[in-house]
Scaffold this motif. Structure first.
Motif, PDB file in Angstrom:
ATOM      1  N   PHE A 224     -38.155  27.700  48.829  1.00 24.61           N
ATOM      2  CA  PHE A 224     -36.898  28.203  48.714  1.00 24.61           C
ATOM      3  C   PHE A 224     -36.142  27.630  47.551  1.00 24.61           C
ATOM      4  N   ALA A 225     -36.061  26.316  47.719  1.00 26.91           N
ATOM      5  CA  ALA A 225     -35.546  25.561  46.602  1.00 26.91           C
ATOM      6  C   ALA A 225     -36.035  25.762  45.143  1.00 26.91           C
ATOM      7  N   MET A 226     -37.303  25.587  45.229  1.00 23.28           N
ATOM      8  CA  MET A 226     -38.319  25.772  43.977  1.00 23.28           C
ATOM      9  C   MET A 226     -38.155  27.016  43.302  1.00 23.28           C
ATOM     10  N   ALA A 227     -38.106  28.202  44.269  1.00 25.52           N
ATOM     11  CA  ALA A 227     -37.743  29.600  43.713  1.00 25.52           C
ATOM     12  C   ALA A 227     -36.549  29.654  42.937  1.00 25.52           C
ATOM     13  N   ILE A 228     -35.660  28.657  43.597  1.00 26.78           N
ATOM     14  CA  ILE A 228     -34.210  28.611  42.876  1.00 26.78           C
ATOM     15  C   ILE A 228     -34.285  28.178  41.762  1.00 26.78           C
ATOM     16  N   TRP A 229     -34.861  26.948  41.544  1.00 25.90           N
ATOM     17  CA  TRP A 229     -34.913  26.170  40.105  1.00 25.90           C
ATOM     18  C   TRP A 229     -35.895  27.192  39.243  1.00 25.90           C
ATOM     19  N   GLY A 230     -36.926  27.972  39.737  1.00 24.64           N
ATOM     20  CA  GLY A 230     -37.670  28.887  38.805  1.00 24.64           C
ATOM     21  C   GLY A 230     -36.742  29.893  38.281  1.00 24.64           C
ATOM     22  N   GLY A 231     -35.955  30.355  39.118  1.00 18.18           N
ATOM     23  CA  GLY A 231     -34.909  31.530  38.757  1.00 18.18           C
ATOM     24  C   GLY A 231     -34.009  31.100  38.014  1.00 18.18           C
ATOM     25  N   ASN A 232     -33.501  29.830  37.936  1.00 16.58           N
ATOM     26  CA  ASN A 232     -32.445  29.323  36.925  1.00 16.58           C
ATOM     27  C   ASN A 232     -32.995  29.615  35.671  1.00 16.58           C
ATOM     28  N   TRP A 233     -34.133  29.434  35.206  1.00 19.97           N
ATOM     29  CA  TRP A 233     -34.436  29.720  33.682  1.00 19.97           C
ATOM     30  C   TRP A 233     -34.163  31.395  33.248  1.00 19.97           C
ATOM     31  N   VAL A 234     -34.204  32.079  34.243  1.00 16.34           N
ATOM     32  CA  VAL A 234     -34.057  33.366  33.805  1.00 16.34           C
ATOM     33  C   VAL A 234     -32.444  33.584  33.803  1.00 16.34           C
ATOM     34  N   VAL A 235     -31.769  32.996  34.963  1.00 15.59           N
ATOM     35  CA  VAL A 235     -30.333  33.414  34.984  1.00 15.59           C
ATOM     36  C   VAL A 235     -29.468  32.646  33.803  1.00 15.59           C
ATOM     37  N   SER A 236     -29.998  31.218  33.292  1.00 16.35           N
ATOM     38  CA  SER A 236     -29.506  30.752  32.398  1.00 16.35           C
ATOM     39  C   SER A 236     -29.779  31.368  31.010  1.00 16.35           C
ATOM     40  N   LYS A 237     -30.903  32.199  30.910  1.00 14.81           N
ATOM     41  CA  LYS A 237     -31.257  32.959  29.634  1.00 14.81           C
ATOM     42  C   LYS A 237     -30.321  34.178  29.386  1.00 14.81           C
ATOM     43  N   THR A 238     -29.702  34.656  30.541  1.00 15.87           N
ATOM     44  CA  THR A 238     -28.872  35.656  30.401  1.00 15.87           C
ATOM     45  C   THR A 238     -27.408  35.300  29.910  1.00 15.87           C
ATOM     46  N   ILE A 239     -27.074  33.888  29.987  1.00 18.32           N
ATOM     47  CA  ILE A 239     -25.583  33.431  29.591  1.00 18.32           C
ATOM     48  C   ILE A 239     -25.794  32.723  28.247  1.00 18.32           C
ATOM     49  N   ALA A 240     -26.876  32.521  27.976  1.00 16.15           N
ATOM     50  CA  ALA A 240     -27.134  31.411  26.810  1.00 16.15           C
ATOM     51  C   ALA A 240     -26.519  31.798  25.416  1.00 16.15           C
TER      52      ALA A 240
END
Length: 304
Positions: free
Chosen positions: A14-30
């Motif tokens: 679950f934690a690794m999926a969160i880290w992976g999802g961070n790239w997508v989420v951060s892209k939306t606010i960059a």
């Protein structure tokens, strides 16, 4: 005991999926506001979130002078990493960035550690390094990319982010004799917040962030508190329960989930070289970690 291990394995996934999802989420606010402002608030929210975590795990805020120096140096690399991270996402693809950084980082760390600290490498690790360099070249498409394209794609910034994260990794590793992991992390993010504040004040208005909508704040909360504090705490806790060697192998799930979420939510296409190069690089990370594990095991047997 086995059920407890299985629980931590599920938490790790679950934690690794969160880290992976961070790239997508951060892209939306960059691209929303100036990057230094985003970086400051990410550090600030992370620092605040560490207080209840420190209290829950009954960790002391005391740190030795050497631990503080390591935290200061590590914080500098943390600031650099976040600037390259968001700048790369502003120009490039989240999936490619997640794959590049998470697979190249162990390769760079292994290389810099071997050079700086004259650590001898095992044949398995050399094989991993060679395979990783091949995978990295395929990922970047070096046979068809010139220097200007490398800059425009954001991949060069992802490479710089990966190199910066090596400083974070090495600094954290060298601090283990002078500070506990959570205490050290707290000081790294606190010092990073101060550094970013000093950098921002002369040129940016920090409170422009309050002009953003609710979705932006949810994304920022995810990128700071959920990704950094929750997932990192799970990773550290799992290391103590099921072993650091076994835990480190789960990091290979990060680039996979980053690619998947980027395809699912951002509709990013998966190029053949991304899949082939990514596979090579992930096998390389596994070989380097495997060689490291054998080295640690040999040391333990010698001590016995």
């Amino acid at each position: 005991m086995k059920n407890k291990d299985n629980f931590f394995i599920l938490l790790l996934i679950f934690a690794m999926a969160i880290w992976g999802g961070n790239w997508v989420v951060s892209k939306t606010i960059a691209a929303s506001i100036p990057l230094p402002v985003i970086v400051f608030w990410r550090f600030f929210l992370t620092t605040l979130a560490f207080f209840p975590v420190m209290y829950f795990f009954k960790q002391s805020f005391k740190i030795s002078s050497k631990g503080f120096i390591f935290a200061l140096i590590t914080a500098l690399f943390m600031v650099l990493y976040n600037h390259f991270f968001f700048a790369g996402l502003k120009r490039g693809f989240a999936g490619a960035g997640g794959l590049l950084v998470t697979t190249l980082n162990p390769l760079f760390t292994f290389t810099f550690t071997a050079i700086l600290f004259k650590e001898k490498a095992k044949p398995l690790q050399f094989a991993g390094l060679a395979l990783g360099l091949t995978g990295g070249a395929i990922l970047l498409g070096l046979w068809k990319v010139n220097s200007s394209m490398l800059l425009k794609s954001g991949n060069f910034l992802f490479i710089l982010a990966s190199i910066s994260w090596c400083g974070v990794t090495i600094g954290s590793n060298k601090s283990k004799n002078f500070a506990k992991p959570l205490t050290f992390s707290f000081y790294v993010y606190t010092l990073s917040t101060i550094m970013e504040l000093i950098y921002n004040l002369p040129q940016y208005h920090l409170f422009i962030i309050f002009q953003q909508n609710f979705n932006f704040w949810i994304a920022l909360f995810y990128a700071s508190v959920i990704t950094t504090v929750f997932a990192t705490t799970v990773f550290m806790s799992a290391s103590t329960k099921i072993g650091s060697n076994k835990t480190s192998s789960f990091v290979l799930l990060v680039p996979t989930t980053a690619l998947f979420f980027s395809w699912l939510f951002l509709k990013e296409t998966l190029e053949p070289e991304t899949l082939i190069g990514g596979t090579f690089s992930m096998i390389a990370v596994y070989l380097i970690n495997k060689g490291k594990s054998q080295k640690i095991l040999k040391k333990r047997l010698v001590r016995k």
